[in-house]
Design an enzyme around this catalytic site. Structure first.
Site, PDB file in Angstrom:
ATOM      1  N   ALA A  23      62.723  13.191  47.204  1.00 27.03           N
ATOM      2  CA  ALA A  23      61.905  11.971  47.238  1.00 27.03           C
ATOM      3  C   ALA A  23      62.178  11.106  46.014  1.00 27.03           C
ATOM      4  CB  ALA A  23      60.420  12.348  47.307  1.00 27.03           C
ATOM      5  N   ILE A  24      62.322  11.756  44.868  1.00 28.89           N
ATOM      6  CA  ILE A  24      62.556  10.980  43.641  1.00 28.89           C
ATOM      7  C   ILE A  24      63.967  10.393  43.629  1.00 28.89           C
ATOM      8  CG2 ILE A  24      62.666  11.106  41.116  1.00 28.89           C
ATOM      9  CD1 ILE A  24      59.813  11.122  42.289  1.00 28.89           C
ATOM     10  N   VAL A  27      65.404   9.259  46.266  1.00 34.52           N
ATOM     11  CA  VAL A  27      65.211   8.055  47.083  1.00 34.52           C
ATOM     12  C   VAL A  27      64.534   6.964  46.239  1.00 34.52           C
ATOM     13  CG1 VAL A  27      63.987   7.113  49.090  1.00 34.52           C
ATOM     14  CG2 VAL A  27      65.095   9.351  49.244  1.00 34.52           C
ATOM     15  N   HIS A  28      63.548   7.351  45.468  1.00 34.32           N
ATOM     16  CA  HIS A  28      62.798   6.418  44.609  1.00 34.32           C
ATOM     17  C   HIS A  28      63.739   5.752  43.589  1.00 34.32           C
ATOM     18  CE1 HIS A  28      59.561   4.910  42.071  1.00 34.32           C
ATOM     19  NE2 HIS A  28      59.898   5.703  41.064  1.00 34.32           N
ATOM     20  N   ILE A  29      64.561   6.583  42.939  1.00 30.29           N
ATOM     21  CA  ILE A  29      65.488   6.036  41.935  1.00 30.29           C
ATOM     22  C   ILE A  29      66.509   5.136  42.617  1.00 30.29           C
ATOM     23  CG2 ILE A  29      67.323   6.648  40.299  1.00 30.29           C
ATOM     24  CD1 ILE A  29      65.713   9.274  39.773  1.00 30.29           C
TER      25      ILE A  29
END
Lengths: 213, 300
Positions: free
Chosen positions: A168-169, A171-173
Site C-alpha cells: 500500500a505504501i 502505491v502511496h509513494i
C-alpha cells in the site's frame, strides 16, 4: 514574512501535520527494512543497517510503537476527510480513467480521492493488526503471556499485515511521484491553484473560499 | 554451541544447500529413553548441569516431584513426573525425561530468521549456535515440543545439544553416561530402534500390550526416542504430543508466504515503474492554473 506568493498557492498541510507525517514515514521505512530483514533470509543483510541481528530485533518493536503513536495523531487529524462518499464509488468504477490520466472524465474530488481514502483505511487496519500481533510476538516483554498457538497466528498475521502495508505504501509513494506537485504538499505544505483545481476541485473551492474570508 | 568437527547439513535462514559431500555413512545417532526403566533419580539432570556448566536457580516446591518445575536456559533436560491410574485401578508413575527431541524436520530451524543460529549436523543432532542467535524467540514459536528457552540474561535461545561436543569426539551424551538403570542409551538410530524393539517385546510379555516406540513421523522422526509403556497414549507422559508436526501456521509463515510476499512487493513496485514509463506522470500545466484562476474570478 511576505504574504505575497509568486504563484497562487493553497496550504494543504500545516507544519505540524507535515512533521507528523514524516515521523510516521521515517519509522515506516525503518520498520519495513528491519522487518524484511527478519522475514526473508535473502534480506537478512539489512540487519547491518541497524547494528546487527540482535539490535534489529531490539529496535524494531520500539520503532513500531513510535509509528503507531505518531499515526494516531495523524489519523485523528485526517480521518474526517477520508469518509467515503457516493461520488467516491463512482470514482473507483472509473479506475481506468484514473490510471490513464483522464481526470476530466472523473467526478469532482474533495480533499482526498477514493484511492487515498482506501489507502487510509488500509493503513488503519494494517496498523491495528500489526500493533496487536506485534505485542503478542514481542518476546522480551509480552510473548510469555500468550499460548504458542496465539503466537503462531500472530506471527502469520504480522507478516500478512506488513506485506499489505508495504504494498500500500509503495502505491502511496508512487502516486506522489506520478501526480506531480504532490510531494511539495507534504514537504513545503502548499500546492498550486492549478493542482488543487485539477485533482481536488471540491477542496479547491472550499479552501479558496476559506482563504478569501 | 559451535562445533565444526561435525558436518552441518542444514543451517537456519539459508537459501542454498550446505556442503553435502561428507555424509553420516555409519548412520545417524539417536538417544533412546526407556521410560519403563526410569526410576526418576534425576542423575541425568545433574550430569547435564555438570557437563554443560549450568546452574539453575534453586526453585520452590510446587507440589510435585518436577524440579525445577520447567525447562529453562539453565535446565536443558527435566524429569517430568506423571501419576497415572490405569484401568485396573493401579497407580503408575510415568517419568519422562523431557528435552529437545532433535527432530529430523526441526520446527525451530524452519522458523529461525538468523543465518546459522540453528544447524543440523549430518548425524542428526540439531544444535543452536548462540553467537548467531538474535533472541527473537521464533524457535519457540516453531517448536512442536515446547523446548527452546530464551535466557532472561542474554536473550539467547538454549536447549539440549545432545552433547554434540561429546558426540563429536566419540563419547555418549552426559545423561547417557550417568544413567544408573540403563534407561538412557545412545548409539546409531538403527541400533536404538533394534534395542527398542527388544524392550517393547519384553514389555508386551509383561502385560503392556500397547508398549511401543515414540519416533513421530510428523517431524520426520526424532533423534531422541522414547520407549513408552502406553505408546497409544503419549499424552499420559506429561503431555507428550500424540502427532507432533510443524504447525500449519508456521509452515505458511515460513514457507509460501516468503516468496509470495517478496513477489507482491516487487510486482507492486514494477507496476508503478512501468505505469510511469508507459502512461507517464499526471502533470499540472499553465492551462490548469488558468482554469483555476478563471473559476475563482467567476465565483463571487
Amino acid at each position: 514574512m511576505s504574504t505575497e506568493r509568486k504563484r497562487d498557492e493553497i496550504v494543504r498541510y500545516e507544519p505540524a501535520t507535515r512533521i507528523n507525517h514524516w515521523i510516521v514515514a521515517i519509522s515506516f521505512v525503518l520498520l519495513a527494512l528491519s522487518g524484511l530483514a527478519l522475514f526473508h533470509p535473502a534480506l537478512f543483510w539489512l540487519t547491518n543497517l541497524f547494528g546487527g541481528g540482535p539490535w534489529t530485533r531490539i529496535l524494531h518493536p520500539f520503532i513500531g510503537l513510535v509509528m503507531v503513536i505518531a499515526f494516531v495523531f495523524l489519523g485523528a487529524k485526517l480521518w474526517h476527510e477520508n469518509v467515503m462518499q457516493p461520488r467516491d464509488w463512482q470514482w473507483l468504477r472509473q479506475i481506468k480513467d484514473v490510471v490513464n490520466n483522464r481526470e476530466d472524465a472523473l467526478p469532482e474530488v474533495g480533499k482526498y480521492n477514493a484511492g487515498q481514502k482506501l489507502l487510509f483505511y488500509a493503513i488503519v487496519l494494517c496498523l491495528i493488526g500489526l500493533l496487536l500481533s506485534g505485542i503478542v510476538i514481542w518476546r522480551a516483554y509480552f510473548a510469555v503471556y500468550f499460548s504458542v498457538e496465539v503466537i503462531r497466528f500472530a506471527s502469520l498475521l504480522h507478516a500478512f499485515c506488513a506485506f499489505v502495508l508495504i504494498c500500500a505504501i509503495i502505491v502511496h509513494i508512487y502516486a506522489a511521484i506520478w501526480v506531480k506537485g504532490s510531494v511539495k504538499a507534504m514537504t513545503r505544505g502548499t500546492v498550486s491553484y492549478g493542482w488543487a483545481w485539477k485533482h481536488h476541485r471540491l477542496w479547491f473551492r472550499e479552501a479558496t473560499r476559506a482563504q478569501r474570508k | 554451541m559451535a562445533l565444526q568437527s561435525l558436518d552441518i547439513i542444514r543451517r537456519s535462514a539459508t537459501t542454498l544447500p550446505e556442503p553435502q559431500a561428507r555424509g553420516a555413512h555409519a548412520g545417524q545417532v539417536a538417544k533412546l529413553i526407556d521410560v519403563s526403566k526410569c526410576i526418576g533419580c534425576k542423575a541425568c539432570q545433574v550430569a547435564c548441569m555438570e557437563w554443560n556448566d549450568l546452574r539453575d536457580e534453586i526453585g520452590t516446591c510446587t507440589g510435585h516431584y518436577d524440579n525445577p518445575h520447567d525447562l529453562s536456559d539453565q535446565s536443558w533436560t527435566l524429569m517430568r513426573f506423571a501419576e497415572y491410574e490405569n484401568p485396573k485401578g493401579d497407580l503408575e508413575w510415568l517419568i519422562r525425561k523431557d528435552g529437545c527431541m532433535h527432530c529430523a524436520d526441526p520446527g525451530c530451524l524452519k522458523a529461525c530468521p538468523s543465518p546459522g543460529a540453528i544447524v543440523q549436523y549430518a548425524n542428526g543432532i540439531v544444535d543452536f549456535h548462540e553467537e548467531n542467535c538474535i533472541g527473537c524467540g521464533y524457535c519457540v514459536t516453531g517448536c512442536p515440543f515446547n523446548v527452546p528457552r530464551i535466557s532472561k540474561k542474554d536473550h539467547k535461545a538454549y536447549k539440549c545439544t545432545l552433547c554434540s561436543d561429546r558426540v563429536s569426539v566419540g563419547l555418549e551424551p552426559a545423561c547417557v553416561k550417568t544413567c544408573p538403570t540403563g534407561a538412557i542409551t545412545f548409539g546409531s538410530k538403527e541400533d536404538m530402534q533394534q534395542h527398542a524393539a527388544e524392550r517393547i517385546e519384553d514389555l508386551k510379555s509383561r502385560g503392556f500390550d500397547q508398549a511401543g516406540l515414540y519416533d513421530p513421523a510428523g517431524v520426520g522422526g526424532t533423534h531422541v526416542m522414547y520407549v513408552l509403556q502406553h505408546a497409544d497414549q503419549p499424552q499420559l507422559y506429561s503431555g507428550l504430543p500424540e502427532n507432533p508436526k510443524i504447525s500449519a501456521m508456521v509452515g505458511l509463515w515460513k514457507g509460501i508466504s516468503k516468496p509470495l510476499g517478496l513477489l507482491a512487493i516487487i510486482a507492486t513496485a514494477a507496476a508503478g515503474f512501468f505505469h510511469y514509463i508507459g502512461i507517464g506522470p499526471n502533470e499540472t500545466d499553465e492551462q490548469d492554473e488558468e482554469a483555476a484562476r478563471r473559476e475563482l474570478e467567476k465565483t463571487p
